[in-house]
Design an enzyme around this catalytic site. Structure first.
Site, mmCIF file in Angstrom:
data_model
loop_
_atom_site.group_PDB
_atom_site.id
_atom_site.type_symbol
_atom_site.label_atom_id
_atom_site.label_comp_id
_atom_site.label_asym_id
_atom_site.label_seq_id
_atom_site.Cartn_x
_atom_site.Cartn_y
_atom_site.Cartn_z
ATOM 1 N N GLU A 247 -17.126 0.853 -37.997
ATOM 2 C CA GLU A 247 -16.700 2.154 -37.489
ATOM 3 C C GLU A 247 -15.680 2.807 -38.415
ATOM 4 O OE1 GLU A 247 -17.803 4.016 -35.025
ATOM 5 O OE2 GLU A 247 -19.303 2.525 -34.465
ATOM 6 N N CYS B 288 -38.559 17.185 -34.333
ATOM 7 C CA CYS B 288 -38.945 16.988 -32.931
ATOM 8 C C CYS B 288 -40.266 16.242 -32.789
ATOM 9 C CB CYS B 288 -39.045 18.341 -32.227
ATOM 10 S SG CYS B 288 -37.659 19.445 -32.515
ATOM 11 N N TYR C 271 -12.128 7.884 -30.205
ATOM 12 C CA TYR C 271 -13.528 7.729 -30.608
ATOM 13 C C TYR C 271 -13.824 6.285 -31.024
ATOM 14 C CZ TYR C 271 -17.815 7.962 -33.281
ATOM 15 O OH TYR C 271 -19.081 7.703 -33.745
ATOM 16 N N ASP D 21 -19.891 11.949 -31.284
ATOM 17 C CA ASP D 21 -19.746 12.275 -32.696
ATOM 18 C C ASP D 21 -20.519 13.546 -33.001
ATOM 19 O OD1 ASP D 21 -22.401 11.497 -32.711
ATOM 20 O OD2 ASP D 21 -22.179 9.969 -34.279
ATOM 21 N N TRP E 240 -24.533 -3.727 -38.217
ATOM 22 C CA TRP E 240 -23.568 -3.658 -37.122
ATOM 23 C C TRP E 240 -24.247 -3.451 -35.770
ATOM 24 C CZ3 TRP E 240 -23.372 -0.657 -41.544
ATOM 25 C CH2 TRP E 240 -23.939 0.618 -41.463
ATOM 26 N N ARG E 241 -25.537 -3.132 -35.779
ATOM 27 C CA ARG E 241 -26.270 -3.073 -34.514
ATOM 28 C C ARG E 241 -26.812 -4.439 -34.108
ATOM 29 N NH1 ARG E 241 -29.838 2.558 -34.866
ATOM 30 N NH2 ARG E 241 -28.155 3.949 -34.177
ATOM 31 N N GLN F 134 -16.802 9.733 -42.050
ATOM 32 C CA GLN F 134 -17.049 10.696 -43.127
ATOM 33 C C GLN F 134 -17.617 10.029 -44.384
ATOM 34 O OE1 GLN F 134 -13.074 12.561 -43.253
ATOM 35 N NE2 GLN F 134 -14.031 14.390 -42.432
ATOM 36 N N THR F 135 -18.386 8.960 -44.201
ATOM 37 C CA THR F 135 -18.998 8.269 -45.327
ATOM 38 C C THR F 135 -20.480 8.063 -45.012
ATOM 39 O OG1 THR F 135 -16.911 7.098 -45.740
ATOM 40 C CG2 THR F 135 -18.884 6.242 -46.823
ATOM 41 N N TYR G 49 -10.471 7.855 -47.609
ATOM 42 C CA TYR G 49 -9.013 7.783 -47.584
ATOM 43 C C TYR G 49 -8.526 6.335 -47.503
ATOM 44 C CZ TYR G 49 -9.496 12.754 -46.755
ATOM 45 O OH TYR G 49 -9.830 14.069 -46.872
ATOM 46 N N CYS H 110 -39.419 13.167 -30.298
ATOM 47 C CA CYS H 110 -38.204 13.333 -29.500
ATOM 48 C C CYS H 110 -38.527 13.235 -28.014
ATOM 49 C CB CYS H 110 -37.560 14.683 -29.796
ATOM 50 S SG CYS H 110 -36.126 15.023 -28.735
#
Length: 306
Positions: free
Chosen positions: A50, A207, A135, A153, A37-38, A55-56, A97, A212
């Site tokens: 999305e 880090c 969102y 998120d 999806w990127r 929650q997956t 769900y 980072c």
């Protein structure tokens, strides 16, 4: 020096925001995780990803995403699909769900019927689609059209909390994330922020290992305090009510209408009409699914909704 108005004290005055932005985008563009999806700006494919990602775990999403697009490659094919097939796919791939599948199917129908097959582009218009909240609307607008707002998120909250000492408050997270967002760059910026939280600033920070780019400014890195915002733990899927709901849909899809006492043992091996997991428990599941428009039932029989 560029500063963000009204930031928390530890997040504002000493931060060169333009340099902070440049460092993060450069870090992201040098190397980032590859997800299908990127690699697209198709709003349909991004919406699918999305909705699936809610929650997956991403590992499970990637496989399901590819399978879903093989079955329904565009918004027209999804809109024309039988809803029971879409819900059945969701159940078979353990995507959580089932009403998400129902709403995704309805949203596809809206795009075809109300927008002539062309997705709306603004977050406000995208929220007119079924199941699309602020969102998801921002995410689709950002990644498809590069005109979204800040996507906030769990990963982004963790970054802001640790790096810039933003208070654990949704309003504060939204405010600072919005102020940080460079104009006209929501696609790369939101991807970069989510990547930072997913790769360098996870529950266990990496880090040094992830190099980072914000270590110079990071409050947690300087103090050694890597606590994170409180995030409700997702309940285990195995044995959960949502797993049982999924089994009901899958069973009715496979076998057609069943009496309650034929359906019950197929959902739980310890089903007994008058037991703890009996008719009262089963009709509770069926009532939830009926509220979502997925099944119909009476005192004797359950079936998928027409």
């Amino acid at each position: 020096m560029s500063e963000v108005d009204d930031w928390p004290a530890n997040a504002g005055g000493d931060v060169d925001v333009e340099l902070l932005r440049e460092q993060l985008v450069a870090w992201y563009e040098r190397d980032h995780r590859s997800f299908p999806w990127r690699e697209t700006t198709d709003p349909y494919r991004i919406l699918v990803s999305e909705v699936m990602s809610q929650q997956t775990q991403l590992g499970r999403v990637e496989s399901a995403y590819r399978d879903f697009l093989e079955e329904w490659p565009d918004v027209e094919s999804l809109a024309a699909a039988d809803r029971a097939d879409v819900v059945g796919f969701w159940t078979d791939h353990a995507l959580g769900y089932n009403n998400r599948a129902k709403y995704l199917h309805q949203a596809a129908g809206q795009v075809v019927d109300e927008y002539d097959g062309t997705f709306p582009e603004s977050p406000a218009e995208l929220q007119e689609l079924m199941g699309v909240g602020p969102y998801t609307a921002n995410a689709v607008a950002s990644f498809a059209f590069n005109n979204g707002g800040a996507v906030v998120d769990t990963n982004v909250k963790r970054v802001l909390y640790r790096a810039l000492d933003v208070p654990d408050s949704d309003d504060a997270f939204e405010q600072v994330a919005t102020e940080l967002l460079p104009g006209g760059e929501s696609r790369v910026w939101n991807n970069a922020m989510m990547e930072l939280g997913g790769v360098a600033c996870g529950k266990t920070p990496a880090c040094e290992e992830a190099a980072c780019p914000w270590r110079e400014w990071c409050h947690a890195y300087q103090t050694g305090d890597f606590t994170a915002p409180d995030v409700p733990n997702q309940p285990d899927f195995e044995g959960s009510r949502r797993q049982m709901r999924g089994r009901v849909v899958r069973t009715l899809r496979q076998h057609g209408p069943l009496t309650l006492d034929d359906l019950g043992p197929r959902i739980r091996v310890d089903y007994a009409p008058d037991g703890e997991y009996g008719r009262e428990w089963l009709t509770g599941l069926l009532a939830d699914l009926a509220d979502d428009g997925l099944v119909e039932y009476d005192d004797e029989e359950a079936r998928l909704a027409a």
